[in-house]
Design a protein around this motif. Sequence first.
Motif, PDB file in Angstrom:
ATOM      1  N   LEU A   1       0.818  -1.003   0.092  1.00 59.00           N
ATOM      2  CA  LEU A   1      -0.042  -0.160  -0.294  1.00 59.00           C
ATOM      3  C   LEU A   1       0.778   1.357  -0.223  1.00 59.00           C
ATOM      4  O   LEU A   1       0.623   2.227  -0.710  1.00 59.00           O
ATOM      5  N   GLN A   2       1.702   1.174   0.927  1.00 60.33           N
ATOM      6  CA  GLN A   2       2.795   2.561   0.739  1.00 60.33           C
ATOM      7  C   GLN A   2       3.499   2.804  -0.229  1.00 60.33           C
ATOM      8  O   GLN A   2       3.820   4.026  -0.592  1.00 60.33           O
ATOM      9  N   HIS A   3       3.796   1.724  -1.005  1.00 60.70           N
ATOM     10  CA  HIS A   3       4.689   1.718  -2.201  1.00 60.70           C
ATOM     11  C   HIS A   3       3.552   1.760  -3.499  1.00 60.70           C
ATOM     12  O   HIS A   3       4.302   1.522  -4.602  1.00 60.70           O
ATOM     13  N   ASN A   4       2.365   1.966  -3.205  1.00 59.53           N
ATOM     14  CA  ASN A   4       1.547   1.971  -4.417  1.00 59.53           C
ATOM     15  C   ASN A   4       1.435   0.709  -5.300  1.00 59.53           C
ATOM     16  O   ASN A   4       1.224   0.878  -6.390  1.00 59.53           O
ATOM     17  N   PHE A   5       1.657  -0.370  -4.951  1.00 64.63           N
ATOM     18  CA  PHE A   5       1.489  -1.826  -5.660  1.00 64.63           C
ATOM     19  C   PHE A   5       0.267  -1.801  -5.478  1.00 64.63           C
ATOM     20  O   PHE A   5      -0.303  -2.757  -6.463  1.00 64.63           O
ATOM     21  N   LEU A   6      -0.287  -1.757  -4.346  1.00 64.11           N
ATOM     22  CA  LEU A   6      -1.780  -1.754  -4.191  1.00 64.11           C
ATOM     23  C   LEU A   6      -2.564  -0.706  -3.961  1.00 64.11           C
ATOM     24  O   LEU A   6      -2.457   0.219  -2.991  1.00 64.11           O
ATOM     25  N   ASN A   7      -3.728  -0.895  -4.862  1.00 63.68           N
ATOM     26  CA  ASN A   7      -4.611   0.412  -4.478  1.00 63.68           C
ATOM     27  C   ASN A   7      -6.050   0.117  -4.915  1.00 63.68           C
ATOM     28  O   ASN A   7      -5.997  -0.301  -6.068  1.00 63.68           O
ATOM     29  N   GLU A   8      -7.034  -0.042  -3.980  1.00 65.45           N
ATOM     30  CA  GLU A   8      -8.171  -0.449  -4.280  1.00 65.45           C
ATOM     31  C   GLU A   8      -8.823   0.375  -5.011  1.00 65.45           C
ATOM     32  O   GLU A   8      -9.568  -0.050  -5.827  1.00 65.45           O
ATOM     33  N   GLU A   9      -8.917   1.734  -5.168  1.00 68.15           N
ATOM     34  CA  GLU A   9      -9.631   2.493  -6.322  1.00 68.15           C
ATOM     35  C   GLU A   9      -9.246   2.296  -7.656  1.00 68.15           C
ATOM     36  O   GLU A   9     -10.082   1.871  -8.649  1.00 68.15           O
ATOM     37  N   ARG A  10      -7.823   2.286  -7.771  1.00 64.77           N
ATOM     38  CA  ARG A  10      -7.097   1.941  -8.991  1.00 64.77           C
ATOM     39  C   ARG A  10      -7.772   0.616  -9.628  1.00 64.77           C
ATOM     40  O   ARG A  10      -7.897   0.472 -10.630  1.00 64.77           O
ATOM     41  N   PHE A  11      -7.800  -0.230  -8.596  1.00 60.80           N
ATOM     42  CA  PHE A  11      -7.969  -1.781  -8.947  1.00 60.80           C
ATOM     43  C   PHE A  11      -9.517  -1.488  -9.348  1.00 60.80           C
ATOM     44  O   PHE A  11      -9.963  -2.215 -10.505  1.00 60.80           O
ATOM     45  N   ALA A  12     -10.420  -1.092  -8.717  1.00 60.49           N
ATOM     46  CA  ALA A  12     -11.872  -0.927  -8.983  1.00 60.49           C
ATOM     47  C   ALA A  12     -12.136  -0.367 -10.247  1.00 60.49           C
ATOM     48  O   ALA A  12     -12.977  -0.811 -11.243  1.00 60.49           O
ATOM     49  N   ARG A  13     -11.508   0.649 -10.513  1.00 59.96           N
ATOM     50  CA  ARG A  13     -11.653   1.482 -11.801  1.00 59.96           C
ATOM     51  C   ARG A  13     -11.007   0.667 -13.042  1.00 59.96           C
ATOM     52  O   ARG A  13     -11.937   0.633 -14.246  1.00 59.96           O
ATOM     53  N   SER A  14     -10.061   0.016 -13.039  1.00 56.50           N
ATOM     54  CA  SER A  14      -9.533  -0.692 -13.859  1.00 56.50           C
ATOM     55  C   SER A  14     -10.324  -2.136 -14.207  1.00 56.50           C
ATOM     56  O   SER A  14     -10.649  -2.324 -15.483  1.00 56.50           O
ATOM     57  N   PHE A  15     -10.662  -2.581 -13.343  1.00 57.13           N
ATOM     58  CA  PHE A  15     -11.657  -3.755 -13.160  1.00 57.13           C
ATOM     59  C   PHE A  15     -13.050  -3.542 -13.759  1.00 57.13           C
ATOM     60  O   PHE A  15     -13.425  -4.026 -15.088  1.00 57.13           O
ATOM     61  N   ALA A  16     -13.635  -2.317 -13.582  1.00 58.94           N
ATOM     62  CA  ALA A  16     -14.906  -1.693 -14.022  1.00 58.94           C
ATOM     63  C   ALA A  16     -14.729  -1.627 -15.925  1.00 58.94           C
ATOM     64  O   ALA A  16     -15.385  -2.144 -16.638  1.00 58.94           O
ATOM     65  N   ARG A  17     -13.590  -0.767 -16.174  1.00 58.02           N
ATOM     66  CA  ARG A  17     -13.161  -0.643 -17.433  1.00 58.02           C
ATOM     67  C   ARG A  17     -13.197  -1.820 -18.463  1.00 58.02           C
ATOM     68  O   ARG A  17     -13.498  -1.809 -19.364  1.00 58.02           O
TER      69      ARG A  17
END
Length: 160
Positions: A50-66
């Motif tokens: 999370l701290q190193h931005n490898f994991l980002n829930e919002e980015r995942f959700a946006r990418s998943f939806a697209r």
Amino acid sequence: MTEKLTLSEATLKLEYYCSYQERCHSEVVDKLYLLGMKSEEIDVIVVHLLQHNFLNEERFARSFARGKHRIKSWGKTRIINELKQRHISAPNIKAALTEISEEEYQATFDALAERHWHSLTERKGQKKNKKFCDYLLRRGWESHLVYEKMKEFGSSTGSD
């Protein structure tokens, strides 16, 4: 796996895992359990990611939806349900849906409905209507859109 990974080896492995493709928290935690990590170690690795931005829930959700909309032609209902299954928060689900414009959404639905209607082997009647509706509802399209389109096709095509 015969020998247990060290914390730094597991962290490196998960950095690669997350950089290869967007991941949600539950996928990462499942992967770490598969690698034989303990709860405390998993917490440390997840915080690092999370701290190193490898994991980002919002980015995942946006990418998943697209991706699911553009590639698999899923409707919003299916996308929402799949994100909920992955324990994505409501604000992130809402943000994810903004990735799909109304025009794109309607165009995808119209093209998918048209293609499926004409691919059905039944000539007309209840059986064709049921297959048409079931297919689109399974893909997560809203029922009011599906039923309106079915009525439109049912009335506009006499011999179809």
